[in-house]
Design a protein around this motif. Structure first.
Motif, PDB file in Angstrom:
ATOM      1  N   LEU A  41      43.303  26.571  46.445  1.00 24.08           N
ATOM      2  CA  LEU A  41      42.100  27.358  46.178  1.00 24.08           C
ATOM      3  C   LEU A  41      42.452  28.486  45.221  1.00 24.08           C
ATOM      4  O   LEU A  41      43.434  29.197  45.420  1.00 24.08           O
ATOM      5  CB  LEU A  41      41.543  27.936  47.481  1.00 24.08           C
ATOM      6  CG  LEU A  41      40.227  28.701  47.378  1.00 24.08           C
ATOM      7  CD1 LEU A  41      39.081  27.739  47.117  1.00 24.08           C
ATOM      8  CD2 LEU A  41      39.961  29.487  48.658  1.00 24.08           C
ATOM      9  N   ASP A  42      41.640  28.643  44.178  1.00 23.28           N
ATOM     10  CA  ASP A  42      41.888  29.659  43.151  1.00 23.28           C
ATOM     11  C   ASP A  42      40.678  30.590  43.100  1.00 23.28           C
ATOM     12  O   ASP A  42      39.587  30.174  42.695  1.00 23.28           O
ATOM     13  CB  ASP A  42      42.118  28.991  41.792  1.00 23.28           C
ATOM     14  CG  ASP A  42      42.656  29.965  40.755  1.00 23.28           C
ATOM     15  OD1 ASP A  42      41.845  30.747  40.221  1.00 23.28           O
ATOM     16  OD2 ASP A  42      43.862  29.939  40.475  1.00 23.28           O
ATOM     17  N   VAL A  43      40.865  31.825  43.547  1.00 18.86           N
ATOM     18  CA  VAL A  43      39.779  32.803  43.599  1.00 18.86           C
ATOM     19  C   VAL A  43      40.116  33.960  42.665  1.00 18.86           C
ATOM     20  O   VAL A  43      41.189  34.556  42.768  1.00 18.86           O
ATOM     21  CB  VAL A  43      39.569  33.332  45.037  1.00 18.86           C
ATOM     22  CG1 VAL A  43      38.399  34.310  45.072  1.00 18.86           C
ATOM     23  CG2 VAL A  43      39.340  32.171  46.000  1.00 18.86           C
ATOM     24  N   VAL A  44      39.184  34.281  41.750  1.00 20.98           N
ATOM     25  CA  VAL A  44      39.362  35.374  40.790  1.00 20.98           C
ATOM     26  C   VAL A  44      38.194  36.341  40.946  1.00 20.98           C
ATOM     27  O   VAL A  44      37.026  35.934  40.843  1.00 20.98           O
ATOM     28  CB  VAL A  44      39.427  34.851  39.345  1.00 20.98           C
ATOM     29  CG1 VAL A  44      39.533  36.015  38.372  1.00 20.98           C
ATOM     30  CG2 VAL A  44      40.607  33.896  39.184  1.00 20.98           C
ATOM     31  N   ILE A  45      38.501  37.613  41.191  1.00 18.73           N
ATOM     32  CA  ILE A  45      37.472  38.654  41.307  1.00 18.73           C
ATOM     33  C   ILE A  45      37.630  39.597  40.121  1.00 18.73           C
ATOM     34  O   ILE A  45      38.629  40.322  40.021  1.00 18.73           O
ATOM     35  CB  ILE A  45      37.599  39.434  42.638  1.00 18.73           C
ATOM     36  CG1 ILE A  45      37.543  38.472  43.830  1.00 18.73           C
ATOM     37  CG2 ILE A  45      36.498  40.464  42.739  1.00 18.73           C
ATOM     38  CD1 ILE A  45      38.862  38.155  44.446  1.00 18.73           C
ATOM     39  N   ASP A  46      36.675  39.575  39.212  1.00 18.96           N
ATOM     40  CA  ASP A  46      36.678  40.434  38.028  1.00 18.96           C
ATOM     41  C   ASP A  46      35.620  41.519  38.175  1.00 18.96           C
ATOM     42  O   ASP A  46      34.546  41.278  38.759  1.00 18.96           O
ATOM     43  CB  ASP A  46      36.396  39.624  36.759  1.00 18.96           C
ATOM     44  CG  ASP A  46      37.573  38.740  36.364  1.00 18.96           C
ATOM     45  OD1 ASP A  46      38.702  39.086  36.729  1.00 18.96           O
ATOM     46  OD2 ASP A  46      37.347  37.708  35.707  1.00 18.96           O
ATOM     47  N   ASP A  47      35.906  42.709  37.636  1.00 21.29           N
ATOM     48  CA  ASP A  47      34.932  43.799  37.630  1.00 21.29           C
ATOM     49  C   ASP A  47      35.017  44.540  36.309  1.00 21.29           C
ATOM     50  O   ASP A  47      35.965  44.358  35.540  1.00 21.29           O
ATOM     51  CB  ASP A  47      35.186  44.756  38.809  1.00 21.29           C
ATOM     52  CG  ASP A  47      36.535  45.455  38.710  1.00 21.29           C
ATOM     53  OD1 ASP A  47      36.633  46.419  37.925  1.00 21.29           O
ATOM     54  OD2 ASP A  47      37.479  45.027  39.406  1.00 21.29           O
ATOM     55  N   ASP A  48      34.006  45.363  36.029  1.00 24.32           N
ATOM     56  CA  ASP A  48      33.966  46.115  34.777  1.00 24.32           C
ATOM     57  C   ASP A  48      34.416  47.570  34.951  1.00 24.32           C
ATOM     58  O   ASP A  48      34.107  48.417  34.116  1.00 24.32           O
ATOM     59  CB  ASP A  48      32.555  46.080  34.186  1.00 24.32           C
ATOM     60  CG  ASP A  48      31.521  46.744  35.095  1.00 24.32           C
ATOM     61  OD1 ASP A  48      31.862  47.038  36.268  1.00 24.32           O
ATOM     62  OD2 ASP A  48      30.383  46.957  34.647  1.00 24.32           O
ATOM     63  N   GLY A  49      35.153  47.850  36.022  1.00 26.14           N
ATOM     64  CA  GLY A  49      35.675  49.199  36.217  1.00 26.14           C
ATOM     65  C   GLY A  49      36.870  49.465  35.327  1.00 26.14           C
ATOM     66  O   GLY A  49      37.206  48.669  34.443  1.00 26.14           O
ATOM     67  N   HIS A  50      37.560  50.569  35.580  1.00 24.72           N
ATOM     68  CA  HIS A  50      38.703  50.911  34.730  1.00 24.72           C
ATOM     69  C   HIS A  50      39.974  50.191  35.163  1.00 24.72           C
ATOM     70  O   HIS A  50      40.997  50.259  34.472  1.00 24.72           O
ATOM     71  CB  HIS A  50      38.933  52.422  34.702  1.00 24.72           C
ATOM     72  CG  HIS A  50      39.069  53.051  36.060  1.00 24.72           C
ATOM     73  ND1 HIS A  50      40.135  52.819  36.891  1.00 24.72           N
ATOM     74  CD2 HIS A  50      38.248  53.902  36.725  1.00 24.72           C
ATOM     75  CE1 HIS A  50      39.987  53.498  38.015  1.00 24.72           C
ATOM     76  NE2 HIS A  50      38.848  54.167  37.946  1.00 24.72           N
ATOM     77  N   GLY A  51      39.949  49.489  36.307  1.00 20.10           N
ATOM     78  CA  GLY A  51      41.097  48.692  36.717  1.00 20.10           C
ATOM     79  C   GLY A  51      42.263  49.545  37.170  1.00 20.10           C
ATOM     80  O   GLY A  51      42.199  50.781  37.206  1.00 20.10           O
ATOM     81  N   PRO A  52      43.397  48.904  37.487  1.00 26.52           N
ATOM     82  CA  PRO A  52      44.578  49.653  37.934  1.00 26.52           C
ATOM     83  C   PRO A  52      45.152  50.501  36.817  1.00 26.52           C
ATOM     84  O   PRO A  52      45.049  50.160  35.640  1.00 26.52           O
ATOM     85  CB  PRO A  52      45.559  48.554  38.369  1.00 26.52           C
ATOM     86  CG  PRO A  52      45.104  47.320  37.660  1.00 26.52           C
ATOM     87  CD  PRO A  52      43.625  47.447  37.510  1.00 26.52           C
ATOM     88  N   GLN A  53      45.784  51.596  37.185  1.00 25.70           N
ATOM     89  CA  GLN A  53      46.279  52.550  36.205  1.00 25.70           C
ATOM     90  C   GLN A  53      47.692  52.224  35.725  1.00 25.70           C
ATOM     91  O   GLN A  53      48.125  52.749  34.710  1.00 25.70           O
ATOM     92  CB  GLN A  53      46.276  53.971  36.812  1.00 25.70           C
ATOM     93  CG  GLN A  53      44.902  54.414  37.277  1.00 25.70           C
ATOM     94  CD  GLN A  53      43.899  54.467  36.135  1.00 25.70           C
ATOM     95  OE1 GLN A  53      44.176  55.037  35.087  1.00 25.70           O
ATOM     96  NE2 GLN A  53      42.734  53.857  36.341  1.00 25.70           N
ATOM     97  N   THR A  54      48.415  51.390  36.437  1.00 23.39           N
ATOM     98  CA  THR A  54      49.800  51.074  36.077  1.00 23.39           C
ATOM     99  C   THR A  54      49.948  49.569  35.887  1.00 23.39           C
ATOM    100  O   THR A  54      49.097  48.775  36.318  1.00 23.39           O
ATOM    101  CB  THR A  54      50.781  51.556  37.167  1.00 23.39           C
ATOM    102  OG1 THR A  54      50.469  50.919  38.403  1.00 23.39           O
ATOM    103  CG2 THR A  54      50.674  53.068  37.328  1.00 23.39           C
ATOM    104  N   ALA A  55      51.065  49.185  35.250  1.00 23.71           N
ATOM    105  CA  ALA A  55      51.315  47.763  35.015  1.00 23.71           C
ATOM    106  C   ALA A  55      51.583  47.024  36.320  1.00 23.71           C
ATOM    107  O   ALA A  55      51.218  45.858  36.468  1.00 23.71           O
ATOM    108  CB  ALA A  55      52.498  47.594  34.059  1.00 23.71           C
TER     109      ALA A  55
END
Length: 379
Positions: A320-334
């Protein structure tokens, strides 16, 4: 002996016979090379072929006979005893055939040397085969023991998960049913008490009672109901898609959320309706819930998309491959710290999957969940 046991025995017997044959060939080559010193009347080539060929043929017959007896006799010490006797007999036959080539007649020392050489050579050849079989048997026993332990561990985990689901469902039902019902009854009673108050007492206590009734309603709606859904998500009994859809429907109207099933997932859902086990569904739903909460709370996201697809790999029945995308600023570090997602990653990895937090191609945050599973037929 069952069919599986017979197949295992024949596999070991073939390997033992192969090892013994290789040793016999080596022994025949060694004695043939040394045979040129035994006689002056025979040519070197004739002596080598006679000694080496005789040693080889007798050794191969010995290996074949011992292997055949092993298929009939199951008691190991009887097999070993017969192998020793046959080795001695074969060494004696070899001695009688090779003695004329030594030009020593029936000299006792020469006879003893030839017989002892054959006995040692054939014993080493057969012993190497037996040793390999013993090592293979030990490896098979260790493998069976590890598989049994792994099976017990998997069964223990399954029992714990089943008990966890039972407790979750029980508590959720209690909260959703009995506790909420009692809160509704108490709030209604407070409203009626406030309405029936008269005189100076009404002016003092009626607003307070109505406030208490309102607090109870808010407690029921915002805390008890949410806690009930957290323990056992709505729609989880129907399927992962329904549970995720119910989860996203509870988000504020300012957040645009959607769940998209890939083509293969749609086919699988059409074939099995709810292909994931209940435990797998809860892993997926809780992970999506944590990802969506973080995207809105910490990333300031206004759009969230959940994509669900399945793949077939050789190392697992389905993935099962689940991807959750959002338009926020995302994580601050690599390499961001997972914080609350750490327990979800641990649960995914315990089931052979993975959980990664990163950035979406179009910006924002992305959470990627991979979870091996076996489709539930007829769910």
């Amino acid at each position: 002996m069952t069919g599986i046991e017979r197949a295992i025995w024949w596999r070991r017997a073939r390997i033992a016979a192969l090892v013994a044959t290789v040793n016999v060939v080596g022994f025949a080559a060694v004695v043939a090379e040394q045979a040129v010193e035994w006689s002056s009347s025979w040519t070197a080539a004739s002596l080598i072929w006679w000694v080496g060929g005789t040693t080889l043929v007798i050794g191969l017959v010995l290996v074949a006979v011992v292997t055949a007896l092993g298929a009939v006799i199951r008691i190991w010490w009887v097999r070993v005893g017969l192998a020793v006797v046959l080795t001695a007999v074969q060494a004696l036959v070899r001695t009688s055939l090779l003695l004329p080539a030594t030009e020593a007649g029936s000299a006792s020392p020469r006879v003893a040397v030839i017989w002892g050489t054959g006995m040692i050579g054939y014993t080493v050849a057969l012993g190497a085969g037996y040793l390999v079989v013993a090592l293979l048997a030990r490896e098979d026993r260790e493998r069976a023991r590890r598989e049994a332990e792994q099976g017990k561990a998997r069964q223990a985990i399954s029992d714990l998960e089943g008990e966890e689901l039972r407790v979750r469902r029980l508590v959720a039902d209690k909260l959703h049913g009995a506790v909420q019902h009692r809160l509704v009854v108490i709030a209604s009673g407070l409203d009626r008490a406030a309405a029936e108050l008269d005189g100076p007492t009404a002016t003092r206590w009626a607003p307070t009672l109505r406030d208490w009734a309102q607090d109870l309603d808010e407690l029921r709606e915002e805390d008890v109901r949410v806690l009930s859904h957290s323990l056992f998500p709505s729609g989880a009994d129907l399927g992962a898609y329904e549970a995720i859809r119910a989860l996203l429907d509870r988000l504020p109207a300012s957040v645009a959320a959607s769940v998209v099933l890939g083509p293969r997932m749609q086919e699988l859902v059409h074939a099995h309706h709810a292909p994931l086990t209940l435990v797998d569904r809860l892993v997926v739903v809780y992970t999506v819930e944590e990802a969506v909460t973080n995207a809105i709370k910490h990333g300031g996201a206004e759009t969230v998309t959940v994509q669900v697809e399945v793949e077939q790999h050789t190392e697992a029945p389905w993935v099962l491959d689940v991807v959750i995308d959002d338009d926020g600023h995302g994580p601050q570090t690599a390499e961001p710290a997972l914080s609350g997602l750490a327990r979800h990653r641990a649960r995914a990895e315990a089931r052979g999957g993975s959980l990664e937090l990163g950035h979406a191609p179009d910006g924002g945050g992305r959470l990627h969940l991979v979870l091996p599973f076996t489709p539930v037929v007829g769910a």
